[in-house]
Motif scaffolding. Structure first.
Motif, PDB file in Angstrom:
ATOM      1  N   GLN A 310      -5.956   4.983   3.919  1.00  0.00           N
ATOM      2  CA  GLN A 310      -4.864   4.064   3.825  1.00  0.00           C
ATOM      3  C   GLN A 310      -5.227   2.678   2.914  1.00  0.00           C
ATOM      4  OE1 GLN A 310      -3.855   3.081   8.159  1.00  0.00           O
ATOM      5  NE2 GLN A 310      -2.677   5.061   8.343  1.00  0.00           N
ATOM      6  N   ARG A 313      -5.392   4.124  -0.835  1.00  0.00           N
ATOM      7  CA  ARG A 313      -4.023   4.158  -1.166  1.00  0.00           C
ATOM      8  C   ARG A 313      -3.093   3.064  -1.581  1.00  0.00           C
ATOM      9  NH1 ARG A 313       0.405   8.341   1.456  1.00  0.00           N
ATOM     10  NH2 ARG A 313       2.064   8.303  -0.244  1.00  0.00           N
ATOM     11  N   LYS A 318       2.855   1.115  -5.927  1.00  0.00           N
ATOM     12  CA  LYS A 318       4.034   2.177  -6.237  1.00  0.00           C
ATOM     13  C   LYS A 318       3.596   3.493  -6.508  1.00  0.00           C
ATOM     14  CE  LYS A 318       7.293  -1.671  -6.634  1.00  0.00           C
ATOM     15  NZ  LYS A 318       8.412  -2.067  -7.345  1.00  0.00           N
ATOM     16  N   GLN A 320       2.639   6.267  -5.587  1.00  0.00           N
ATOM     17  CA  GLN A 320       2.285   6.969  -4.309  1.00  0.00           C
ATOM     18  C   GLN A 320       1.572   8.225  -4.667  1.00  0.00           C
ATOM     19  OE1 GLN A 320       5.695   7.333  -2.225  1.00  0.00           O
ATOM     20  NE2 GLN A 320       5.796   5.366  -1.649  1.00  0.00           N
ATOM     21  N   ALA A 324      -2.423   8.729  -3.424  1.00  0.00           N
ATOM     22  CA  ALA A 324      -2.560   9.679  -2.312  1.00  0.00           C
ATOM     23  C   ALA A 324      -3.653  10.490  -2.844  1.00  0.00           C
ATOM     24  CB  ALA A 324      -1.461  10.641  -2.461  1.00  0.00           C
TER      25      ALA A 324
END
Length: 441
Positions: A310, A313, A318, A320, A324
């Motif tokens: 987390q 990331r 934005k 993603q 990830a």
């Protein structure tokens, strides 16, 4: 290079039996009391466990209840928790060093959770989860407050329900143990009987043999079996915990139902049973992403998400998909460094440069990170294979990379200590036929 297996031989005269690995605080500290196959503890072993428990004890003293000490002091104790096992150079059994290393990794992570959550204490004044709540810290939301007493629903549960559940959980634990006994008899016997690949006694590591194109199928087979066996030792730990706690609850419910907090014990065991399994049929994995994200070590997955995934990331905002992927790599990198830390504690800081040991764990997990990202469902161009072929390819990848994970433990001689105390050895005389390099006798 130190002589192969010397650590095991030096400790051989000081032990009366082998020990079982553990992964939570109770089993780490009291496994010799719980198991009837306990060994005689030497002065060096006592000093090892006492010294490595000092930072944990001080952290407990300052935080239970919280005495308002500075964050800086708690961080210093966290660092000392990781450094203390590295100062160990006692000639004790390798599993002792592995235990204090695992304890340091898990407890330092829990200390980090506590330091973070301490600033976010709920306004109603409820106490946050104590740092030593190992499984709770790695499985549940760390901001979740700890109730001061058992839920009203749990308080009102009747004794018949507790007795029924305790019988069911006890039967479940017994069935699991009946499955583990023949499996561990076979695979522990393999470690006892079968000779290691000859390169383990040389300075030529698996990476060197791979570069030279001299990796044999026999070596891959041996490493794969050893890796599977070592993980069986991890898988049996929650089964043993379930067995002991179910026996405890069953005994209390049957014989002293009015003098014990049965509802609390029942609730704790129910929560333990409801936790995800450590291994969820990994042989059914159709790709590496499914293996690591769904079927492998799920107990620790939430903890790794909090520590590495987390935060990394979030750095990508934005974006993603890229976040990830970066978060996934960070989780595997952290896991590799943790495993290499445990290996270094067992190896001893003076022997850090021995070939084929340090760094192999990190390389193994980084390769798994690459394979996990490549086989992620986000890559639509990855061809879809039939389930049987996909599972075979996944298994082949793990067998091919397994020596990177296993070889350090073989060079340390950990496999010579990996035995469940009290399990039968009835198959040992017949196992030479499955040994790729022959038996030891």
């Amino acid at each position: 290079m130190p002589k192969f297996g010397k650590y095991d031989k030096k400790a051989q005269g000081r032990r009366t039996c082998k020990r079982q690995k553990g992964f939570n605080c109770t089993s780490l500290c009291f496994i010799r009391v719980i198991l009837p196959f306990a060994m005689v503890i030497s002065i060096a072993q006592v000093w090892l466990f006492v010294r490595c428990s000092i930072p944990t004890g001080l952290f407990y003293f300052f935080t239970n209840p919280d005495k308002g000490v500075s964050k800086r002091l708690l961080i210093v104790l966290l660092i000392l928790e990781m450094l203390m096992p590295l100062t160990s150079d006692e000639h004790v059994v390798l599993l002792d060093k592995a235990l204090v290393a695992i304890k340091a990794v898990v407890m330092s992570a829990c200390m980090g959770f506590y330091i973070r959550d301490r600033r976010q204490k709920s306004a109603d004044g409820k106490q946050i989860a104590p740092f030593y709540d190992v499984l709770g810290r790695w499985n549940e939301n760390p901001l979740k407050s700890v109730p001061s007493k058992v839920d009203s629903k749990e308080q009102s549960i009747n004794i018949d329900t507790i007795r029924r559940d305790s019988r069911f959980w006890l039967l479940r634990a017994v069935v699991y143990m009946l499955l583990f006994v023949p499996a561990m008899t076979l695979f522990d016997g393999f470690l006892r009987v079968c000779m290691e690949p000859p390169e383990i006694r040389t300075n030529v590591g698996y990476i060197d043999k791979f570069v030279q194109h001299t990796v044999s199928l026999r070596s891959l087979y041996y490493h794969a079996v050893v890796g599977f066996t070592l993980h069986l030792h991890v898988a049996i730990v929650p089964v043993l915990q379930l067995l002991f706690t179910a026996v405890h609850l069953f005994f209390l419910a049957q014989f002293v139902p009015n003098n014990t907090p049965l509802a609390r014990y029942h609730q704790q065991l129910a929560r333990f049973v409801a936790q995800p399994p450590i291994f969820d049929k990994p042989w059914l994995s159709r790709n590496v992403h499914e293996l690591w994200s769904r079927r492998w070590h799920q107990i620790f997955r939430p903890g790794f998400k909090q520590i590495a995934y987390q935060p990394v990331r979030a750095l990508f905002g934005k974006n993603q998909v890229l976040g990830a992927f970066a978060g996934t790599v960070s989780v595997f990198l952290l896991s590799g460094l943790m495993h290499d830390y445990i290996v270094l504690v067992m190896l001893g800081y003076k022997n850090w440069n021995q070939p084929g040991i340090l760094g192999y764990q990190t390389i193994f997990f980084l390769l798994q990170a690459v394979a996990t990202v490549v086989t992620s469902p986000k890559f639509s161009w990855i061809p879809i294979f039939p389930a049987s072929a996909a599972r075979l390819l996944t298994a082949a990848w793990m067998v091919f990379t397994a020596p990177l994970f296993v070889e350090p433990f073989l060079r340390l001689g950990l496999h010579l200590d990996a035995e469940v105390p009290g399990f039968p050895r009835t198959l040992d005389p017949y196992l030479d036929v499955i040994c790729p390099y022959g038996g030891r006798s």
